[in-house]
Write a protein that holds these residues in place. Structure first.
Motif, PDB file in Angstrom:
ATOM      1  N   ARG A 170      -0.136   7.619   0.888  1.00  0.00           N
ATOM      2  CA  ARG A 170      -0.211   6.075   0.579  1.00  0.00           C
ATOM      3  C   ARG A 170       0.685   5.555   1.230  1.00  0.00           C
ATOM      4  O   ARG A 170       0.661   4.453   1.661  1.00  0.00           O
ATOM      5  CB  ARG A 170      -0.348   5.888  -1.037  1.00  0.00           C
ATOM      6  CG  ARG A 170      -0.209   4.471  -1.367  1.00  0.00           C
ATOM      7  CD  ARG A 170      -1.447   3.757  -0.864  1.00  0.00           C
ATOM      8  NE  ARG A 170      -1.420   2.211  -1.282  1.00  0.00           N
ATOM      9  CZ  ARG A 170      -1.627   1.279  -0.553  1.00  0.00           C
ATOM     10  NH1 ARG A 170      -2.068   1.501   0.653  1.00  0.00           N
ATOM     11  NH2 ARG A 170      -1.360   0.119  -0.691  1.00  0.00           N
ATOM     12  N   GLN A 173      -0.037   4.611   4.653  1.00  0.00           N
ATOM     13  CA  GLN A 173      -0.793   3.553   5.022  1.00  0.00           C
ATOM     14  C   GLN A 173       0.171   2.139   4.818  1.00  0.00           C
ATOM     15  O   GLN A 173      -0.161   1.428   5.680  1.00  0.00           O
ATOM     16  CB  GLN A 173      -1.852   3.581   3.866  1.00  0.00           C
ATOM     17  CG  GLN A 173      -2.742   4.547   4.058  1.00  0.00           C
ATOM     18  CD  GLN A 173      -3.841   4.650   2.948  1.00  0.00           C
ATOM     19  OE1 GLN A 173      -3.590   3.702   1.903  1.00  0.00           O
ATOM     20  NE2 GLN A 173      -4.730   5.113   2.815  1.00  0.00           N
ATOM     21  N   GLN A 177       0.730  -0.393   8.025  1.00  0.00           N
ATOM     22  CA  GLN A 177       0.418  -1.822   7.894  1.00  0.00           C
ATOM     23  C   GLN A 177       1.552  -2.663   8.371  1.00  0.00           C
ATOM     24  O   GLN A 177       1.393  -3.579   9.206  1.00  0.00           O
ATOM     25  CB  GLN A 177       0.006  -2.260   6.658  1.00  0.00           C
ATOM     26  CG  GLN A 177      -0.313  -3.712   6.342  1.00  0.00           C
ATOM     27  CD  GLN A 177      -0.504  -3.868   4.827  1.00  0.00           C
ATOM     28  OE1 GLN A 177      -0.043  -3.156   3.890  1.00  0.00           O
ATOM     29  NE2 GLN A 177      -0.897  -5.182   4.537  1.00  0.00           N
TER      30      GLN A 177
END
Length: 298
Positions: A170, A173, A177
């Motif tokens: 996570r 991610q 971004q």
């Protein structure tokens, strides 16, 4: 025992000799070692002063940078800082620049529960509003902070693969971004560069000082805005943003890049647990703040 490597041994006798040589009017004050950090030896001098001395060649330039820039940058600030009050120069006893700064009789914010930091949001916002000013062209470069997040990708990816970062998938991610966001679209602004809780001093529920400007540089203010996750819980983040007003409204991506910088800094604290064991909890808590933040305060 300290786990911090040092090229040069420094004790109270050496510091006293430096004071007698360069600032004899201060040499009679009591002297006590109070810090054994990664960058500097720290000795309290009397009640009101602190002596900071670089540990080795590779960090001596950070002290010289503070001596060159901080007096002008901190003049007029309402927030206390570790600006040098007396500038020590290299000599035969000790080959690096060193400084004497004000001693702030408060608590290193990394040592207090995070929910107490809400009271620091407004004064820290006031500091950032005053400090984040356009820098001249000859501002001191920093190869690590102030530029684009992409320059830190290799380091972050290595940490994520190492197993030392919880919830790595996570976090990866969130990092991806942030790296793909548009860069800062304004002039380079002055940055503290390392605005984590151990570089903040609090007393009686308010911010006493921002210290340790060794990473001073200019660039993307998102670098310092990472403090929203490094220092605060959700309530504190909201108050910090409110205290900053509209200064960053021209860049809609600035807070998401700041979250990326918080990932970089928190993973660095986890990776450096052997050097800064007291900051491991800060890194761990910061990652949890990032993972649980619904961003409704943006």
């Amino acid at each position: 025992m300290s786990t911090v490597p040092a090229q040069l041994a420094v004790d109270a006798d050496l510091v006293r000799a430096l004071l007698e040589s360069q600032y004899p009017q201060l040499a009679h004050h009591p002297l006590k070692e109070v810090g054994d950090g990664w960058v500097n030896y720290v000795f309290r001098l009397g009640k009101d002063l602190v002596v900071r001395l670089p540990r080795r060649d590779s960090v001596a330039g950070l002290m010289a940078k503070e001596q060159r820039w901080l007096p002008g940058l901190t003049a007029g600030l309402a927030t206390g800082t570790s600006v040098p009050l007396y500038v020590g120069v290299p000599e035969a006893l000790y080959p690096y620049p060193w400084s004497i700064s004000e001693w702030f009789d408060g608590l290193d914010v990394s040592l207090q529960p995070r929910d107490r930091n809400v009271a620091l949001a407004r004064p820290l916002g006031d500091f950032l509003n005053a400090f984040h000013q356009p820098a001249p062209r000859d501002y001191p470069p920093n190869p690590v902070v102030g530029g684009t997040l992409a320059t830190r990708s290799q380091a972050v990816q290595e940490r994520l693969r190492s197993g030392m970062v919880p919830h790595a998938a996570r976090i990866e991610q969130i990092w991806a971004q942030a790296v793909n966001l548009p860069p800062w679209n304004g002039a380079p602004l002055w940055l503290h560069g390392d605005l984590h809780p151990a570089n903040l001093i609090a007393k009686d529920g308010t911010l006493q000082a921002v210290i340790d400007f060794g990473d001073l540089t200019a660039g993307d203010p998102a670098t310092d805005l990472a403090a929203a996750w490094l220092v605060f819980d959700a309530t504190g983040r909201r108050r910090l943003r409110e205290s900053l007003g509209r200064q960053y409204d021209g860049d809609p991506s600035v807070w998401l890049r700041a979250r990326g910088w918080a990932v970089y800094m928190a993973s660095n604290l986890l990776a450096a647990a052997d050097r800064h064991p007291g900051l491991y909890l800060v890194g761990s808590e910061t990652l949890m703040e990032i993972l649980t933040d619904d961003l409704t305060w943006l």
